[in-house]
Design a protein around this motif. Structure first.
Motif, PDB file in Angstrom:
ATOM      1  N   SER A 161       0.801  -1.229   0.000  1.00 35.32           N
ATOM      2  CA  SER A 161       0.000   0.000   0.000  1.00 35.32           C
ATOM      3  C   SER A 161       0.831   1.275   0.000  1.00 35.32           C
ATOM      4  CB  SER A 161      -0.942   0.007   1.215  1.00 35.32           C
ATOM      5  OG  SER A 161      -0.203  -0.068   2.423  1.00 35.32           O
ATOM      6  N   HIS A 162       1.999   1.257   0.670  1.00 33.28           N
ATOM      7  CA  HIS A 162       2.872   2.434   0.740  1.00 33.28           C
ATOM      8  C   HIS A 162       4.315   1.992   0.546  1.00 33.28           C
ATOM      9  CE1 HIS A 162      -0.262   5.212   2.006  1.00 33.28           C
ATOM     10  NE2 HIS A 162      -0.686   4.308   2.854  1.00 33.28           N
ATOM     11  N   PRO A 163       4.684   1.530  -0.657  1.00 29.90           N
ATOM     12  CA  PRO A 163       6.037   0.998  -0.879  1.00 29.90           C
ATOM     13  C   PRO A 163       7.144   1.994  -0.600  1.00 29.90           C
ATOM     14  CG  PRO A 163       4.868   1.345  -2.960  1.00 29.90           C
ATOM     15  CD  PRO A 163       3.852   1.486  -1.874  1.00 29.90           C
ATOM     16  N   GLY A 164       6.835   3.287  -0.668  1.00 31.06           N
ATOM     17  CA  GLY A 164       7.845   4.295  -0.401  1.00 31.06           C
ATOM     18  C   GLY A 164       8.307   4.307   1.044  1.00 31.06           C
ATOM     19  N   LEU A 165       7.532   3.670   1.939  1.00 28.17           N
ATOM     20  CA  LEU A 165       7.878   3.636   3.358  1.00 28.17           C
ATOM     21  C   LEU A 165       8.679   2.393   3.735  1.00 28.17           C
ATOM     22  CD1 LEU A 165       4.460   4.816   4.909  1.00 28.17           C
ATOM     23  CD2 LEU A 165       6.476   6.195   4.340  1.00 28.17           C
ATOM     24  N   GLN A 204       1.471   3.307  -7.645  1.00 29.90           N
ATOM     25  CA  GLN A 204       2.400   2.657  -6.720  1.00 29.90           C
ATOM     26  C   GLN A 204       1.854   2.633  -5.291  1.00 29.90           C
ATOM     27  OE1 GLN A 204       6.168   4.637  -7.022  1.00 29.90           O
ATOM     28  NE2 GLN A 204       6.566   3.922  -9.103  1.00 29.90           N
ATOM     29  N   GLN A 205       0.960   3.567  -4.977  1.00 29.82           N
ATOM     30  CA  GLN A 205       0.409   3.660  -3.629  1.00 29.82           C
ATOM     31  C   GLN A 205      -0.974   3.019  -3.514  1.00 29.82           C
ATOM     32  OE1 GLN A 205       2.347   4.742  -1.236  1.00 29.82           O
ATOM     33  NE2 GLN A 205       3.943   5.219  -2.716  1.00 29.82           N
ATOM     34  N   GLY A 243       5.892  16.044 -15.053  1.00 31.24           N
ATOM     35  CA  GLY A 243       6.488  16.419 -13.769  1.00 31.24           C
ATOM     36  C   GLY A 243       5.504  17.122 -12.863  1.00 31.24           C
ATOM     37  N   MET A 244       4.634  17.959 -13.444  1.00 26.00           N
ATOM     38  CA  MET A 244       3.623  18.648 -12.648  1.00 26.00           C
ATOM     39  C   MET A 244       2.654  17.645 -12.038  1.00 26.00           C
ATOM     40  SD  MET A 244       2.937  21.894 -15.193  1.00 26.00           S
ATOM     41  CE  MET A 244       1.759  22.756 -14.145  1.00 26.00           C
ATOM     42  N   GLY A 245       2.249  16.632 -12.830  1.00 27.49           N
ATOM     43  CA  GLY A 245       1.348  15.606 -12.312  1.00 27.49           C
ATOM     44  C   GLY A 245       1.971  14.818 -11.175  1.00 27.49           C
ATOM     45  N   GLU A 246       3.246  14.473 -11.333  1.00 31.05           N
ATOM     46  CA  GLU A 246       3.939  13.736 -10.269  1.00 31.05           C
ATOM     47  C   GLU A 246       4.003  14.558  -8.991  1.00 31.05           C
ATOM     48  OE1 GLU A 246       6.981  11.077 -13.068  1.00 31.05           O
ATOM     49  OE2 GLU A 246       7.666  12.944 -12.122  1.00 31.05           O
TER      50      GLU A 246
END
Length: 336
Positions: A24-28, A89-90, A296-299
């Motif tokens: 759910s939160h791979p960045g963590l 990804q989230q 980039g703006m969307g990200e």
């Protein structure tokens, strides 16, 4: 029997919460741990339940994206790509709402707050009014803008300086000798105020700044039935003709450029041409244009929204992306 989250955790040697975060939160989660969890999950044929996650968190895991044009338009499609790169990804889905009429607009701002089926709202390229802001506030979710000109009512936004960017284009044309310049824009006839409208303001301001020797011309081209035909017919009827053309978008500049050549006009001989966007084919055809980065703006918008969803705070809520004048073959100094 299907493997459980506890089975994956035991096999991978981590906690069940780490398994959950890996999905759910791979960045963590560290890359090494995430890879190990995913390999075990694949071996055990484990799939995390999206509905269970939503029920546990009280979230819909859905983002509402409001656009006023087609999702296939250059800016919209690239901005969506940037959003989706981060949100997918989230574990979030993006629901697109195309709002092109007054009825569409009224229905959305009436129904979405009642349904409460989104965790955040992205408004792309047009401004929302006080009543609409109030309706969204009843949902208690972040409202984030991308490419908007009025920040009132938004929790965060990523924009460009449309006005200043067009001023840069005009100053360049003045510096290479052009004194009679036309700005060509599309008029939509819809209940929206667009960020791109600021480009005309920048054009007029830069012409005024250049002094009385510069003559500005503005051509308004209705979206229906055909703005290209309108632009070409208006341009060819001007006497004396302008020597330079600034377009509100590349989508308008590119077809007009080719049509002018069909009528025996040369670019940059008869007209120097500047577009706006640096869209898909601009470099290939040598179009001088103002570059912006919708991916980039969307990200960046997605990152800010995740901060607001998870922490009710983002470090830099309002951010302006830079633009760049890309000098190519469609502009040249005015011949003596």
């Amino acid at each position: 029997m299907n493997a459980s989250i506890q089975d994956v955790a035991r096999r991978a040697g981590v906690s069940a919460s780490t398994v959950s975060r890996s999905f759910s939160h791979p960045g963590l989660v560290s890359q090494k741990t995430r890879i190990k969890v995913m390999k075990v999950a694949e071996t055990l044929d484990f799939q995390i339940s999206r509905s269970a996650r939503a029920l546990k968190s009280g979230q819909s895991l859905r983002i509402a994206l409001l656009i006023s044009g087609l999702v296939t338009e250059w800016f919209n499609s690239n901005m969506f790509l940037g959003l989706n790169t981060v949100f997918q990804q989230q574990g979030y889905d993006i629901s697109i709402y195309t709002i092109s009429t007054f009825e569409d607009r009224k229905a959305f701002f009436t129904n979405l707050p009642v349904r409460r089926n989104a965790d955040a709202v992205v408004v792309c390229s047009f401004n929302i009014n006080a009543a609409e802001v109030s309706r969204l506030r009843h949902m208690h979710v972040p409202v984030v803008g991308v490419n908007i000109s009025d920040l009132d009512g938004f929790d965060a936004a990523v924009t460009i300086d449309d006005r200043g960017s067009m001023e840069t284009a005009v100053r360049h044309l003045v510096s290479i000798g052009h004194r009679r310049t036309a700005f060509i824009r599309t008029t939509h006839g819809t209940p929206f105020t667009y960020a791109a409208d600021k480009r005309m303001e920048g054009f007029l301001e830069a012409c005024k700044e250049a002094g009385t020797k510069v003559t500005p011309i503005v051509l308004h081209c209705p979206l229906k039935p055909n703005p290209i035909n309108s632009a070409v017919s208006q341009l060819l009827a001007l006497n004396p003709a302008p020597t330079a053309l600034c377009f509100q978008t590349d989508d308008l500049a590119v077809p007009v450029l080719y049509r002018l050549r069909q009528y025996g006009r040369t670019v940059p001989g008869d007209f120097s041409v500047i577009g706006f966007d640096d869209s898909t084919y601009a470099e290939a055809i040598g179009l001088t244009t103002l570059h912006q980065d919708p991916v980039g703006m969307g990200e960046r918008v997605a990152e800010k929204m995740l901060d607001l969803i998870d922490h009710d705070h983002t470090e830099k809520p309002f951010e302006t992306f830079s633009t760049q004048l890309m000098l190519r073959e469609t502009t040249a100094p005015l011949a003596a």
